[in-house]
Design an enzyme around this catalytic site. Structure first.
Site, PDB file in Angstrom:
ATOM      1  N   CYS A  88      -8.485   1.370  28.458  1.00 53.73           N
ATOM      2  CA  CYS A  88      -8.974   0.737  27.240  1.00 53.73           C
ATOM      3  C   CYS A  88      -8.759  -0.783  27.291  1.00 53.73           C
ATOM      4  CB  CYS A  88      -8.318   1.392  26.033  1.00 53.73           C
ATOM      5  SG  CYS A  88      -9.135   1.042  24.460  1.00 53.73           S
ATOM      6  N   HIS A  89      -7.926  -1.325  26.411  1.00 50.00           N
ATOM      7  CA  HIS A  89      -7.644  -2.759  26.365  1.00 50.00           C
ATOM      8  C   HIS A  89      -6.496  -3.171  27.298  1.00 50.00           C
ATOM      9  CE1 HIS A  89     -10.041  -2.374  22.707  1.00 50.00           C
ATOM     10  NE2 HIS A  89     -10.210  -3.687  22.745  1.00 50.00           N
TER      11      HIS A  89
END
Length: 184
Positions: A113-114
């Site tokens: 994800c991030h």
């Protein structure tokens, strides 16, 4: 054949608040199921507060802090996402150094994800192919990486193996790639 991680110890690095819960718990259970011992590493002792997107999730006990341990203790590293988790970690010098140690030692690192924000800060993106949540594409490219829109990307370019994934929807593929990288 299922990966056998017996005897492996895997670090999961998480900020005191803001880790996307499923991106912590799903790979945690996968490595535990393969025989490894997962350790929750944070920047502060006590516990972390996980989140289910914007809502508070469960609280998890911290096993150790980045100030008390080095990468030598672990077989590999998992960096769960959530927006707040990597954003916080990339501003903590010792957390960034901890991440960089894995690459310097040729140990596998997995980020979802991030979480590649933390990889960028640790200098582990230049010349690498990876994926992430789509909003990080420009950051990855500006850091010298090649961004690809795939469920999971495994990059071994003579350095450490880097496993990256986009979102919780990709967790089955991410978990499988993580197990293979950590077993291999």
């Amino acid at each position: 054949m299922a990966a056998d991680l017996s005897g492996a110890t895997i670090a999961f690095l998480a900020a005191p608040e803001g880790t996307e819960q499923v991106e912590l718990t799903d790979p945690w259970e996968a490595v535990r199921g393969a025989g490894a011992v997962p350790w929750l590493v944070s920047t502060a002792p006590g516990s972390i507060q996980a989140f289910n997107h914007l809502d508070k999730g469960d609280v998890f006990p911290v096993d150790t802090t980045v100030d008390q341990v080095t990468s030598r203790r672990f077989t590999g590293l998992v960096l769960p996402g959530g927006v707040a988790n990597p954003d916080y970690l990339r501003t903590r010098e010792r957390a960034v150094a901890f991440i960089a140690e894995f690459a310097a030692e040729g140990k596998p690192v997995a980020a979802i994800c991030h979480a590649p924000w933390s990889l960028i800060e640790a200098g582990n993106v230049r010349g690498r192919e990876l994926t992430s949540y789509p909003s990080l594409r420009t950051d990855i490219v500006n850091a010298g990486g090649k961004w690809t829109d795939e469920a999971v990307v495994v990059c071994s370019n003579g350095a450490n193996t880097l496993v990256t994934s986009r979102t919780p929807d990709d967790l089955p593929d991410f978990d499988n790639a993580v197990l293979e990288a950590f077993a291999g």
